[in-house]
Design a protein around this motif. Structure first.
Motif, mmCIF file in Angstrom:
data_model
loop_
_atom_site.group_PDB
_atom_site.id
_atom_site.type_symbol
_atom_site.label_atom_id
_atom_site.label_comp_id
_atom_site.label_asym_id
_atom_site.label_seq_id
_atom_site.Cartn_x
_atom_site.Cartn_y
_atom_site.Cartn_z
ATOM 1 N N UNK A 65 0.918 -1.081 0.369
ATOM 2 C CA UNK A 65 0.179 0.526 0.316
ATOM 3 C C UNK A 65 1.039 1.580 0.024
ATOM 4 N N UNK A 66 0.250 2.359 -0.968
ATOM 5 C CA UNK A 66 1.426 3.536 -1.036
ATOM 6 C C UNK A 66 0.422 4.565 -0.361
ATOM 7 N N UNK A 67 0.884 5.418 0.020
ATOM 8 C CA UNK A 67 0.481 7.051 0.850
ATOM 9 C C UNK A 67 1.188 7.976 0.310
ATOM 10 N N UNK A 68 0.402 8.163 -1.124
ATOM 11 C CA UNK A 68 1.317 8.863 -2.306
ATOM 12 C C UNK A 68 1.123 10.510 -1.616
ATOM 13 N N UNK A 69 0.241 10.897 -0.535
ATOM 14 C CA UNK A 69 0.061 12.038 -0.347
ATOM 15 C C UNK A 69 -1.720 12.950 -0.950
ATOM 16 N N UNK A 70 -2.144 11.954 -1.866
ATOM 17 C CA UNK A 70 -3.293 12.815 -2.177
ATOM 18 C C UNK A 70 -4.432 12.167 -1.412
ATOM 19 N N UNK A 89 13.635 -3.895 1.542
ATOM 20 C CA UNK A 89 12.660 -4.275 0.662
ATOM 21 C C UNK A 89 12.301 -2.872 0.294
ATOM 22 N N UNK A 90 12.438 -1.579 1.165
ATOM 23 C CA UNK A 90 11.796 -0.793 0.600
ATOM 24 C C UNK A 90 12.091 0.783 -0.455
ATOM 25 N N UNK A 91 11.651 0.963 -1.419
ATOM 26 C CA UNK A 91 11.686 1.875 -2.635
ATOM 27 C C UNK A 91 11.150 2.935 -2.669
ATOM 28 N N UNK A 92 11.651 3.527 -3.498
ATOM 29 C CA UNK A 92 11.227 4.987 -3.395
ATOM 30 C C UNK A 92 9.271 4.863 -5.090
ATOM 31 N N UNK A 93 8.855 5.978 -4.608
ATOM 32 C CA UNK A 93 7.826 6.379 -4.992
ATOM 33 C C UNK A 93 7.841 7.665 -5.743
ATOM 34 N N UNK A 126 8.462 6.728 1.535
ATOM 35 C CA UNK A 126 8.368 7.770 0.997
ATOM 36 C C UNK A 126 8.569 8.548 -0.845
ATOM 37 N N UNK A 127 8.698 9.795 -0.726
ATOM 38 C CA UNK A 127 6.934 9.443 -2.225
ATOM 39 C C UNK A 127 7.761 11.552 -3.250
#
Length: 138
Positions: A65-70, A89-93, A126-127
């Motif tokens: 799940x990604x929280x992209x700030x929207x 395993x964590x990566x940039x979005x 991290x977005x």
């Protein structure tokens, strides 16, 4: 047994018809999708069933799940052998302010962050926001 069934069973998830359909949908996406996107694609499906399917996938490290700030949660497939561990395993979005798409940049890992004593991280997100390659014409 299909490849989709193998993915689910490898992650200890019972392969139901809806899980197989949602998995196939997610695998086919190059961008992160919201529950609303999935619901629109499966227009005759129950929203609660779709949400529970996504929740199961996240809990089983099939998707993240990604929280992209929207303010709207997005979902994307995990890489093979991902366990969503903070140190590996964590990566940039990247969220495009023009087309509103969010993409995983899996080749760009988030480095380990040393927190002060007494602080325990439970999640890292991290977005980067800007204009994607499609919108910038590159």
């Amino acid at each position: 047994m299909t490849d989709l069934e193998q993915i689910l069973e490898k992650n200890n998830v019972k392969p139901t018809a809806m899980r197989l359909l949602v998995l196939q949908f997610l695998i086919g996406k190059k961008v992160a999708v919201s529950l609303t996107n999935i619901e629109a694609y499966f227009d005759n499906s129950d929203r609660t069933t779709l949400y529970r399917t996504l929740k199961t996938f996240v809990e089983s490290d099939i998707a993240h799940q990604i929280d992209d700030g929207t303010g709207i949660a997005k979902y994307a497939m995990c890489e093979e052998n991902c366990r969503c561990e903070m140190d590996t395993d964590l990566h940039l979005h990247f969220h495009c302010n023009n087309c509103n798409e969010t993409v995983c940049l899996t080749e760009h890992k988030i480095p380990h962050i040393n927190l002060p004593d007494g602080f325990n991280a439970e999640n890292v997100n991290l977005v980067v926001k800007g204009i994607c390659d499609k919108c910038s014409g590159q």
